[in-house]
Design an enzyme around this catalytic site. Structure first.
Site, PDB file in Angstrom:
ATOM      1  N   HIS A 309       0.814  -1.225   0.000  1.00  0.00           N
ATOM      2  CA  HIS A 309       0.000   0.000   0.000  1.00  0.00           C
ATOM      3  C   HIS A 309       0.844   1.269   0.000  1.00  0.00           C
ATOM      4  CE1 HIS A 309      -3.261  -2.775   0.891  1.00  0.00           C
ATOM      5  NE2 HIS A 309      -4.110  -1.802   0.612  1.00  0.00           N
ATOM      6  N   SER A 331      -7.915   0.146  -1.467  1.00  0.00           N
ATOM      7  CA  SER A 331      -7.131  -0.433  -0.382  1.00  0.00           C
ATOM      8  C   SER A 331      -7.836  -1.644   0.204  1.00  0.00           C
ATOM      9  CB  SER A 331      -6.880   0.590   0.728  1.00  0.00           C
ATOM     10  OG  SER A 331      -7.928   0.593   1.678  1.00  0.00           O
ATOM     11  N   ASP A 332      -7.053  -2.570   0.749  1.00  0.00           N
ATOM     12  CA  ASP A 332      -7.653  -3.627   1.549  1.00  0.00           C
ATOM     13  C   ASP A 332      -8.106  -3.013   2.874  1.00  0.00           C
ATOM     14  OD1 ASP A 332      -8.532  -6.126   2.318  1.00  0.00           O
ATOM     15  OD2 ASP A 332      -6.713  -7.140   1.644  1.00  0.00           O
ATOM     16  N   TYR A 333      -8.985  -3.722   3.560  1.00  0.00           N
ATOM     17  CA  TYR A 333      -9.578  -3.176   4.781  1.00  0.00           C
ATOM     18  C   TYR A 333      -8.511  -2.824   5.821  1.00  0.00           C
ATOM     19  CZ  TYR A 333     -14.533  -4.020   3.725  1.00  0.00           C
ATOM     20  OH  TYR A 333     -15.804  -3.965   3.199  1.00  0.00           O
TER      21      TYR A 333
END
Length: 795
Positions: A309, A331-333
């Site tokens: 990220h 984005s992932d959580y």
């Protein structure tokens, strides 16, 4: 000052609308319908017009998502409250997470958390419509919202159709089937108002201790790419604008996620650039180049010290500049926050947000945390308005191309009728049949003959309480193995008995943090009861394996799912030994998400059927397979190791691997691509149309496959390539093609593959991709071990 003045003018509507004028030009015309609201205007012009009208705050809002925060936007009955939304998000919001879940203000699982029942079809559609109505009518510019949901093996929502888990679908080696499966998932999602799926997972999985291996299409880059592409086409189709029964797809997780250090989720990916480019990038690159993929999600892990990220090389230089991706990165959580809390790469969420934006992350999920600080970062000159505009431009473009500005709403009256339709349920059963892999069939124990089986004893807690895998909600009905065999017994007239035999955990809700393993003394009693019941049985079917708690995503330190062993958990082997000691015909059916080192079962079972998680039609499919109405034709998408000491173990290994051990063998329990049938096939050596080609040349390969057995069945013809001598070490085998064919007894078919320069190329010492002159061995066969070969020369 000019920038501030422009932002001010936009905030008060000071920029006049742009209207289409004769000649195709655009000009400002007072009182005209704004271009962004003109459905016939080019998407680029609509984006430009809307972007010019937006304040900085409205732009930043488009880069934000709400999930846990939904609890503050709802009435006490969990219906949406537009007044609360207006107060909390006066500038609108770009994305809503999981509208089907009944979020009450705290994080919960995707799907069934065990705490509260989620919304059904109509209620979800009503909820979505209320949110979209607020966005369209009560925010200044009326920008619709992305509604995202999970859809790993079907739409993760209450009542939706549940298909085999991803690793099971991979075992089908049938991309057309995968496209059909995710077409149904998309239809059910769009019926409730969802327009973005957080799927498919195309991580190349080389670590079976990792609890998320079940979410993948296995260990091979080619297989992951082909099946992932099929899923994307199922979700989104092949044209834009997005059709009314399609949703955007999201590729997950870029990258290296599938081989974490120590097998633990989010562990570092200790791989170099060449390994990334040769093994982990290919599924992502293929899908970006060959489909209309809308979104890519970075992975939680780090590569060479840089978390994905915050990795500009990964998300901008490679993904956008090299591959030409023009969609959105999501984005992932909580991954932006984890740049602070887990990776210690940033001192606070504000700095984490700066790093993520600079790397190329467009939207933060699941709630505004770091991206709530973007306004401050712009004011401080640490993030430019141009960088914000670039992200928002991509977001708006997708919303226009989805037709959301014209109609963001669901047809709530039809949402229920479009869920779990008869054709969807039939497809779930077909997919389950194609996903099963026959690993052993000693003395042709299978298929069973209902007139000869005598008294059948069914064993195993999950024969009745059937698991369907992670990222699942509650389907309208899950057919258990017990139900399937009950129907079979009634139809064929044999007697069926059941004994629980062994229990793994007390409950198996995927989203529940605590795992309560069944006490040994409880299982001792169950095993004794099962052995006693087995004494009077003629045929035994044992259902063993895993459940949604013993192998799952470890998303938090208090919610683990990775393992140190690949053995059967609990006292399952104790039951198996006791039953095998009776020397009765015994079939073992495995329901599981990870490849298990089931050495005892491989040695002692009369027949062993790897079913993974087969979805809601598990029981019907198992009965069809056990009694021969269907012939198993699936193949393993992963190598099954004998024990963890052999790891890492995957078929496309380098020549210097597996020299030997003083205390064990280097061969797997079962190899990649392996799977038996109730019939037999003969596969010829591959034939090349041209045995000598130039470095930029191609050739066609033909392989004959014949059913030489007595019943119809499926075979998966697999094509592998080896570069015999190369300037950089290359794998001993690489899968480059496969085809699943159905043949009647005596029927023969010729399968054709094309070998192109891309199939022969690799990254040399200079990290440039090229085809080197020399010889290549071309293999064909039913798996990665039993192969016939020929030679191709590149001059």
């Amino acid at each position: 000052m000019a920038l501030k003045r422009r932002e001010f003018l936009a905030s008060v509507g000071g920029i006049a609308g742009l209207a289409v004028v004769p000649g195709g030009a655009f000009a400002a015309q007072a009182g005209a319908t704004p271009v962004y609201k003109q459905s016939g205007a080019p998407v680029g012009a609509r984006v430009d017009d809307l972007l010019r009208r937006m304040t900085l705050e409205e732009k930043i809002a488009q880069m934000q998502c709400v999930w846990i925060g939904k609890g503050a936007l709802q009435h006490t009955d969990t219906s949406f409250d537009p007044a609360k939304a207006a107060a909390a998000y006066p500038h609108g919001i770009g994305m809503f997470a999981r509208p089907s879940d009944r979020q009450l203000g705290a994080a919960s699982a995707a799907g069934n958390s065990g705490a509260v029942a989620n919304r059904g079809p109509k209620e979800t559609a009503d909820y979505v419509n209320a949110v979209q109505k607020w966005a369209m009518e009560r925010t200044r510019l009326g920008i619709p919202i992305f509604m995202h949901e999970e859809a790993l093996h079907g739409y993760v929502a209450r009542d939706a159709t549940s298909f085999p888990q991803a690793i099971g679908l991979a075992s089908s080696f049938d991309p057309e089937l995968v496209t059909k499966v995710f077409s149904v998932a998309a239809r059910e999602m769009r019926a409730r108002g969802t327009n973005l799926a957080l799927a498919p997972v195309v991580d190349v999985a080389r670590e079976p201790r990792w609890g998320r291996i079940e979410e993948t299409y296995g260990e091979d880059p080619h297989l992951c790419g082909v099946m992932g592409k099929a899923a994307v086409i199922g979700f989104s189709g092949e044209t834009l604008p997005l059709a009314p029964d399609k949703v955007y797809a999201t590729l997950k997780h870029m990258t290296g996620h599938g081989q974490p250090e120590s097998g633990t989720n989010i562990g570092p990916a200790n791989v170099g650039e060449r390994l990334l480019r040769e093994d982990f990038f290919p599924p992502f690159e293929k899908i970006v180049r060959e489909t209309k993929i809308a979104a890519v999600m970075p992975s939680y892990n780090e590569i060479d010290g840089i978390p994905s990220h915050a990795n500009r090389w990964l998300l901008t230089d490679v993904l956008r500049k090299e591959w030409g991706f023009d969609g959105v990165t999501v984005s992932d959580y909580m991954a932006v926050d984890e740049l602070v809390t887990r990776h210690h790469l940033a001192a606070d969420v504000k700095e984490a947000a700066r790093q993520a934006v600079k790397a190329g992350v467009d939207i933060e999920t699941p709630d505004p945390k770091g991206y709530a600080k973007l306004g401050e970062l712009v004011a401080e000159g640490k993030v430019s308005v141009a960088e914000i505009d670039a992200a928002v431009r991509r977001i708006l473009k997708l919303k226009f191309e989805a037709g959301l500005f014209e109609n963001p709403y669901a047809d709530a009256a039809r949402a229920d009728a479009l869920t779990a339709t008869p054709d969807a349920v039939a497809l779930a059963r077909q997919a389950a049949l194609k996903s099963a892999v026959l690993l052993k069939n000693e003395r042709n124990l299978l298929p069973l003959d209902g007139k000869k089986v005598g008294k059948v004893l069914l064993l195993g807690t999950h024969a009745k309480d059937t698991p369907i895998g992670g990222y699942s909600d509650v389907p309208r009905h899950v057919v258990s193995v017990y139900e399937g065999l009950q129907a079979e017994a009634r139809a064929q007239g044999f007697q069926l008995a059941y004994s629980e035999g062994v229990r793994i955990t007390e409950g198996h809700v995927w989203g529940k943090d605590e795992i309560e393993f069944t006490k040994p003394e409880v299982n001792a009693r169950l095993i004794a009861d099962a052995v006693e019941a087995a004494r009077s049985a003629d045929t035994i079917v044992m259902v063993l394996g895993d459940n949604e708690q013993t192998s799952r995503e470890a998303w938090a330190d208090n919610h683990l799912g990775d393992r140190t062993t690949l053995d059967l958990m609990g006292q399952q082997n104790d039951l198996a030994r006791a039953i095998f000691a009776l020397n009765k015909p015994t079939v073992v059916v495995l329901l599981n998400g990870r490849p298990l080192s089931a050495t005892l079962l491989a040695e002692r079972a009369g027949a062993l059927l790897e079913c993974w998680y087969l979805g809601q039609e598990t029981g019907h499919a198992v009965a069809d397979l056990l009694f021969g109405r269907a012939n198993p034709g699936g193949k393993l998408p992963v190598t099954i190791a004998r024990n963890t000491g052999q790891l890492p173990m995957y078929y496309n290994r380098k020549p210097s691997t597996r020299r030997g051990y003083i205390d064990g063998v280097t061969t797997p329990l079962y190899p990649f691509g392996y799977g038996l049938s109730y019939t037999r096939f003969d596969i010829s050596a591959p034939r090349l149309e041209q045995t000598r080609i130039a470095a930029n040349g191609s050739t066609r390969v033909q392989v004959d496959v014949k059913n030489v057995g007595r019943v119809a069945g499926d075979e998966v013809v697999q094509l592998y390539i080896r570069d015999d001598v190369s300037s950089v070490t290359r794998p001993l085998l690489e899968l480059k093609g496969f085809a699943r064919v159905t043949l009647r007894p005596g029927e023969q078919r010729t399968v054709t593959f094309d070998i192109k320069p891309g199939d022969l190329a690799f990254y040399g010492a200079d990290m440039k991709r090229a085809v080197e002159p020399g010889t290549f061995t071309i293999f064909a066969g039913p798996d990665s071990v039993n192969l016939k070969k020929t030679t191709l020369t590149v001059a």
